[in-house]
Design an enzyme around this catalytic site. Structure first.
Site, PDB file in Angstrom:
ATOM      1  CB  SER A  12      -0.788   0.048   1.250  1.00  0.00           C
ATOM      2  OG  SER A  12      -1.817   1.168   1.342  1.00  0.00           O
ATOM      3  N   GLY A  15       2.694   2.955  -5.218  1.00  0.00           N
ATOM      4  CA  GLY A  15       2.724   3.829  -6.475  1.00  0.00           C
ATOM      5  C   GLY A  15       2.081   2.723  -7.527  1.00  0.00           C
ATOM      6  CB  SER A  84      -0.403  -9.432  -5.953  1.00  0.00           C
ATOM      7  OG  SER A  84      -0.418 -10.823  -6.430  1.00  0.00           O
TER       8      SER A  84
END
Length: 172
Positions: A12, A15, A84
């Site tokens: 998080s 970018g 992910s």
């Protein structure tokens, strides 16, 4: 198969969405059949029925991967920006999605804590938040991403995107 998936991953605040949006605009000019997904927006689109535990995050990630596969199979170009955190999801993508490109945006945790756009990192340290990847939930780092971008904050998003395009062109 004419489509392609660009799986943009990182913690998080790394970018992902900023770089992903630049990639989307670039691809959209070449391939009108291009779409972009952001993890937060996908979560809402799927009804936001899952929480943020490790198990629920895995279920979300698999939903995203299956949706992306469906679109790539229909010759769509997909940019999917998501944390992910699981090797199993990225491995599934490689096995099940033709024309898969994994882009990992690597940012030191110290830089992310300074950016702290959503206050996640501070809130975890203050005990106000839990289930944050990279803090109290382990990130399984991508072992062999097709492209790794080091985003320590010394380059603008446009400079980072230029590096990305150079690497993508060298892949082809």
């Amino acid at each position: 198969m004419g489509g392609r998936l660009y799986w943009v991953t990182g913690l998080s605040g790394a970018g992902k969405t900023t770089i992903g949006n630049l990639l989307y605009k670039y691809l959209k000019e070449k391939y009108p059949n291009t779409v972009i997904f952001d993890g937060d927006a996908l979560r809402q689109a799927f009804g936001n029925d899952l929480g943020y535990s490790k198990e629920e995050r895995f279920q979300c990630a698999m939903r995203y991967a299956r949706l992306c596969r469906l679109l790539v199979e229909q010759d769509m170009y997909v940019v999917c920006c998501t944390i992910s955190m699981f090797d199993k999801v990225r491995e599934w993508n490689r096995r099940n999605i033709g024309n898969y490109s994994e882009i990992y945006i690597e940012v030191p945790l110290s830089v992310l804590e300074k950016r702290n756009q959503k206050n996640l990192y501070r809130d975890v340290k203050e005990g106000k938040q839990e289930n944050v990847v990279g803090m109290d939930l382990e990130l399984q780092l991508p072992e062999n991403p097709d492209i790794c971008l080091a985003n320590d904050g010394t380059k603008t998003p446009e400079e980072m995107f230029s590096i990305l395009i150079g690497k993508l062109e060298n892949m082809n």
